[in-house]
Design an enzyme around this catalytic site. Structure first.
Site, short mmCIF file in Angstrom:
data_model
loop_
_atom_site.label_atom_id
_atom_site.label_comp_id
_atom_site.label_asym_id
_atom_site.label_seq_id
_atom_site.Cartn_x
_atom_site.Cartn_y
_atom_site.Cartn_z
N HIS A 1 0.81 -1.21 0.00
CA HIS A 1 0.00 0.00 0.00
C HIS A 1 0.84 1.26 0.00
CE1 HIS A 1 -3.32 -2.66 0.34
NE2 HIS A 1 -4.19 -1.67 0.44
N SER B 1 -0.26 -0.92 -6.19
CA SER B 1 0.01 -1.99 -7.14
C SER B 1 0.70 -1.45 -8.38
CB SER B 1 -1.30 -2.65 -7.57
OG SER B 1 -1.75 -3.53 -6.59
N LYS C 1 -14.41 -6.95 -9.23
CA LYS C 1 -13.61 -7.82 -10.08
C LYS C 1 -13.05 -9.01 -9.28
CE LYS C 1 -10.14 -7.54 -13.68
NZ LYS C 1 -9.30 -6.66 -14.49
N ASP C 2 -12.60 -8.75 -8.06
CA ASP C 2 -12.10 -9.85 -7.23
C ASP C 2 -13.21 -10.82 -6.86
OD1 ASP C 2 -9.42 -9.15 -7.20
OD2 ASP C 2 -9.63 -7.83 -5.47
N GLU D 1 4.37 -34.02 -2.63
CA GLU D 1 3.19 -33.44 -3.25
C GLU D 1 3.57 -32.66 -4.51
OE1 GLU D 1 0.40 -34.80 -2.07
OE2 GLU D 1 -0.50 -33.04 -1.17
C1 HEM Z 1 -0.10 -16.18 1.38
C2 HEM Z 1 0.37 -15.80 0.23
C3 HEM Z 1 0.21 -14.42 -0.40
C4 HEM Z 1 -0.81 -13.52 -0.25
C5 HEM Z 1 -2.07 -13.69 0.59
C6 HEM Z 1 -0.49 -12.39 -1.08
C7 HEM Z 1 -1.29 -11.25 -1.23
C8 HEM Z 1 -1.07 -10.24 -2.11
C9 HEM Z 1 -2.03 -9.24 -2.50
C10 HEM Z 1 -3.46 -9.15 -1.94
C11 HEM Z 1 -1.46 -8.43 -3.44
C12 HEM Z 1 -2.14 -7.31 -4.23
C13 HEM Z 1 -2.95 -7.91 -5.37
C14 HEM Z 1 -2.12 -8.50 -6.48
O1 HEM Z 1 -1.22 -7.82 -6.99
O2 HEM Z 1 -2.36 -9.68 -6.84
C15 HEM Z 1 -0.09 -8.89 -3.61
C16 HEM Z 1 0.85 -8.28 -4.47
C17 HEM Z 1 2.14 -8.77 -4.67
N1 HEM Z 1 2.64 -9.99 -4.22
FE1 HEM Z 1 1.71 -11.25 -2.97
N2 HEM Z 1 0.73 -12.60 -1.68
C18 HEM Z 1 1.19 -13.82 -1.30
C19 HEM Z 1 2.36 -14.42 -1.69
C20 HEM Z 1 3.32 -13.83 -2.50
C21 HEM Z 1 4.53 -14.46 -2.93
C22 HEM Z 1 4.92 -15.89 -2.55
C23 HEM Z 1 5.21 -13.54 -3.71
C24 HEM Z 1 6.55 -13.68 -4.41
C25 HEM Z 1 7.47 -14.52 -4.12
C26 HEM Z 1 4.42 -12.35 -3.78
C27 HEM Z 1 4.76 -11.18 -4.49
C28 HEM Z 1 3.94 -10.09 -4.67
C29 HEM Z 1 4.29 -8.89 -5.41
C30 HEM Z 1 5.64 -8.59 -6.07
C31 HEM Z 1 3.16 -8.06 -5.40
C32 HEM Z 1 3.02 -6.69 -6.07
C33 HEM Z 1 2.49 -6.91 -7.45
C34 HEM Z 1 2.23 -5.65 -8.23
O3 HEM Z 1 1.87 -4.66 -7.63
O4 HEM Z 1 2.40 -5.73 -9.46
N3 HEM Z 1 3.27 -12.56 -3.04
N4 HEM Z 1 0.11 -10.01 -2.80
#
Ligand code: HEM
Lengths: 293, 431
Positions: free
Chosen positions: B219, B223, B247-248, B291
């Site tokens: 935040h 994004s 959308k979500d 798995e």
């Molecule tokens: C429990 C697992 C995870 C949750 C609940 C989570 C949740 C989120 C959410 C809600 C967002 C904003 C929406 C979106 O861009 O899709 C986000 C963005 C992002 N997540 Fe995750 N995430 C998780 C795991 C990960 C992992 C494993 C990675 C990378 C190794 C990651 C990397 C990123 C990045 C780089 C963004 C920014 C994307 C952008 O703004 O273009 N996330 N995450």
């Protein structure tokens, strides 16, 4: 900036190190010096099992497919085959006599069925371990007091518990039918190519069994071995199918209920998702660029 | 922090005004997933997967806590307590299948989320911290899933635990001591099962904590988006609610339809039959496979079949497997291209689609296959490319590549160069 360049230099070095190491292993091949793979499972040279093992054949069952249902008559016949044949060697420890209500047995029938079976218990007078007639709450007993006895009676193999058998083998239901009907003489070609793989005495050749030689003697050997009360055919294949159906039920008694619950859930979700799509379209209508404008 | 044009929370009801003064929780929600959070207007469906991952995390915690009420973490009864859940607990079969397949879906969703990050280089500044926290989450997820799989105490549970903990045995000098310490003995047993259960219960809450940090970090810059061009003014964004809640919501619906088809109609499809056989330390399964979501890394582990100088093959495999994930931590500093999105990076895009994606597919395939030829050879080729891609190709490509021209702004990318929509209009939903 200089630091960042060195991060990338280190990265390239590490990348090359791993890549070249693994390519070196590739070039050297998995020779006799091979040590690593054995840790993660048997590494097998081309062998008799690979050449002669067969995958299960396909048989049709009433419970196949997303709308299939049990054929209760077949399950009852399968129970009879299990009870009269298989139970001599195999237990069914996760199934209780009371569960047979799902096969349409009345409480009276279940009581009588349970009482026919001896389950481990305690002598009321002496307190010594003994066996007593089963109650509906008891589970199908094991024919052997312990593993040693089971081995002793079966050429050093333990007859596995059958409760989960159809889920514990790939394509389990078909596997059980194929296994029970798959006993045969060892093919001449096998003996020619792998003379040392002759079935040892006491074992039986069966191409559906993982290592081809099973300690279980053919349990279903004669047409009409079990007499069905409903007059259904009792050739070997029919008996095998019936007992496989029964063992599918013992492994997954909730199979049909599961699918029957699944349909309304999935249909409801598709409907709700359709609504969600429409509301998303409406919300976004104002900011979407107009097509061909 | 947010964009200056973010709407401010204005409680209407006296009760909400009171809350806002005493504990501004509604304000937090409004600014995080409400109308107070402006989001690029051009996010594709690939940006749904973060929210989906959050949903499945909560789903796993809820189903897991209820399962734990019926499960018994003792090696003599664990297997039968699972069967008790499947047969005797009301709706226990649904609970267990939902939790087991929920783990798979969680990984599917997170893999797509990560690969979205690779393609759009979401890991780049100013979002490095989001990415670093993401990699931490992924590592924690793998640990959690591994220990969860041990709990039913089937054959694959047992032998999987044995193989994975024996990897630590490859560490020079201290290895064996570490292995014994992890297991609480020389082989998996009741002590191991108990600690795995305890940690499997704990770790999801740790993940939840890191996810909160992940979203907090998100935040601050907000994004990214499919163009990779940063937000410039108000016409580039729409408020999270109602646009992205809608959308979500739709995306979640699609995911749930697929998920419940799996749960109700193919609940054992992703599982291994051997895990319906109770653990038996005296009988090794013909093939030990973890798995499916571990397969790429398992393939890398097994690809090293030769000693390298004084490093034994096994240790090489273990080092490579851990490096395969740990190196993701350095991506923000390895990829120096000023352009984020793969859309505008012709060379990078080729390596992504024709290098990384087939390599991952191959690693998945080989990791699930038995340890024999040709799978070993294939995984060796794939492993080599995997390391080259991240550590050699990416840094070099990002230095030599000439990116394609970027749009001037998100609005221009959406509407074309003639701006038919005036500034600010986008901020008002049509409803
Ligand atoms: C429990 C697992 C995870 C949750 C609940 C989570 C949740 C989120 C959410 C809600 C967002 C904003 C929406 C979106 O861009 O899709 C986000 C963005 C992002 N997540 Fe995750 N995430 C998780 C795991 C990960 C992992 C494993 C990675 C990378 C190794 C990651 C990397 C990123 C990045 C780089 C963004 C920014 C994307 C952008 O703004 O273009 N996330 N995450």
């Amino acid at each position: 900036m200089r630091q960042l360049i060195s991060i990338r230099v280190v990265a390239v070095a590490i990348g090359l190190f791993f890549a070249l190491s693994v390519l070196w292993a590739l070039v050297r091949g998995i020779g006799p010096g091979f040590s690593n793979l054995a840790e993660y499972g048997q590494f097998t040279e081309p062998n008799v099992e690979q050449a002669f093992h067969k995958h299960p054949n396909h048989y049709d069952f009433s419970f196949d497919g997303p709308v299939g249902n049990w054929d209760v008559g077949q399950l009852q016949r399968g129970l009879k085959v299990y009870d009269e044949v298989c139970s001599a060697c195999h237990s069914l420890k996760f199934v209780a006599f009371r569960d047979l209500a799902e096969l349409g047995l009345t409480p009276g029938q279940i009581k009588a069925f349970a009482a026919k079976h001896q389950v481990p218990g305690v002598d009321k007078n002496t307190g010594e371990a003994t066996t007593v007639p089963g109650l509906p709450t008891d589970y199908f007993p094991s024919p052997y007091p312990n593993e040693i006895a089971a081995r002793a009676a079966n050429n050093n193999a333990v007859p596995p518990d059958l409760s989960l058998m159809t889920k514990a083998r790939h394509d389990g239901t078909n596997y059980v039918v194929s296994l029970l009907t798959g006993y045969q003489k060892q093919p001449a070609e096998l003996l020619k190519r792998f003379p040392e793989a002759k079935t040892p005495p006491g074992l039986h050749y069966n191409p559906y069994f993982a290592n081809l030689n099973i300690a279980m003697p053919p349990p279903l050997h004669t047409d009409g071995q079990v007499t069905f009360d409903d007059g259904a055919p009792s050739d070997i294949k029919s008996m095998a199918e019936d007992v496989a159906a029964f063992l599918t039920w013992t492994a997954e008694p909730k199979l049909v209920k599961r699918r029957q619950t699944g349909w309304p859930v999935v249909i409801f979700l598709i409907f709700a998702t359709g609504l969600a799509y429409m509301s998303k379209q409406q919300v976004w209508a104002a900011v979407k660029p107009k097509k061909a404008a | 922090m947010s964009f200056p044009w973010a709407k401010e929370y204005q409680p209407q009801h006296p009760l909400m005004r009171y809350m806002d003064e005493k504990l501004p929780l509604p304000r937090l929600v409004y600014n995080a997933v409400g109308a107070g959070y402006p989001v690029p207007r051009n996010l594709s469906y690939f940006w749904n997967f973060g929210v989906l991952a959050g949903f499945f995390l909560v789903f796993q915690i809820v189903t897991g806590v209820v399962l734990a009420m019926h499960y018994a973490a003792n090696s003599t009864v664990a297997f039968s307590s699972i069967e008790h859940i499947m047969r005797d607990v009301n709706w226990g079969w649904l609970l267990r299948y939902a939790h087991a397949n929920g783990a798979s879906f969680f990984f599917i969703v997170v893999y797509i989320h990560i690969f979205r990050g690779f393609y759009y280089s979401s890991y780049k500044a100013p979002r490095e911290m989001i990415w670093l926290l993401g990699v931490v989450i992924f590592l924690l997820m793998m640990a959690t899933a591994f220990m969860g799989y041990v709990l039913p105490w089937g054959q694959m549970s047992y032998w999987g635990a044995k193989v994975i903990t024996s990897l630590f045995g490859a560490i020079p000098l201290a290895g064996e001591a570490i292995e014994v310490w992890l297991l609480g003995g020389y082989a998996p047993d009741n002590a191991s099962l108990n600690r795995f259960f305890s940690l499997h219960f704990l770790l999801p809450f740790v993940i939840l904590g890191v996810v909160i940090l992940h979203i907090w970090a998100l935040h601050i810059p907000g994004s990214s988006n499919p163009t990779g061009v940063e937000v410039k003014d108000e016409s580039d964004t729409v408020p999270f609610h109602p646009y992205y809640t809608a959308k979500d919501g739709f995306g979640l619906g699609v995911a749930l339809v697929l998920f419940f088809i799996l749960v109700f109609f193919l609940p054992n499809y992703l599982g291994h039959p051997d895990n319906y056989i109770e653990a038996n330390p005296l009988s090794t399964p013909a093939h030990i496979v973890p798995e499916w979501y571990f397969w790429p890394f398992y393939a890398i582990l097994r690809a090293f079949t030769q000693d390298i100088f004084f490093i034994p093959a096994k240790l090489m495999g273990v080092m490579a497997m851990f490096s395969a994930i740990l190196m993701w931590f350095f991506l923000p500093w390895l990829d120096r291209s000023p352009v984020r999105s793969g859309h505008y990076r012709p060379l990078f895009r080729k390596f992504f689609w024709f290098g990384l994606i087939p390599t991952m597919a191959l690693l998945f395939y080989c990791g699930g296959a038995p340890a024999e030829e040709p799978y070993v050879m294939l995984s060796q080729i794939a492993t080599a490319y995997y390391f080259l891609h991240f550590l050699v190709v990416l840094p070099i490509v990002s230095m030599v590549e000439k990116p394609e021209p970027l749009p001037n702004s998100i609005t221009e990318a959406v509407l074309g160069s003639d701006k038919t929509m005036v500034k600010g209009e986008a901020a008002d939903p049509a409803v």
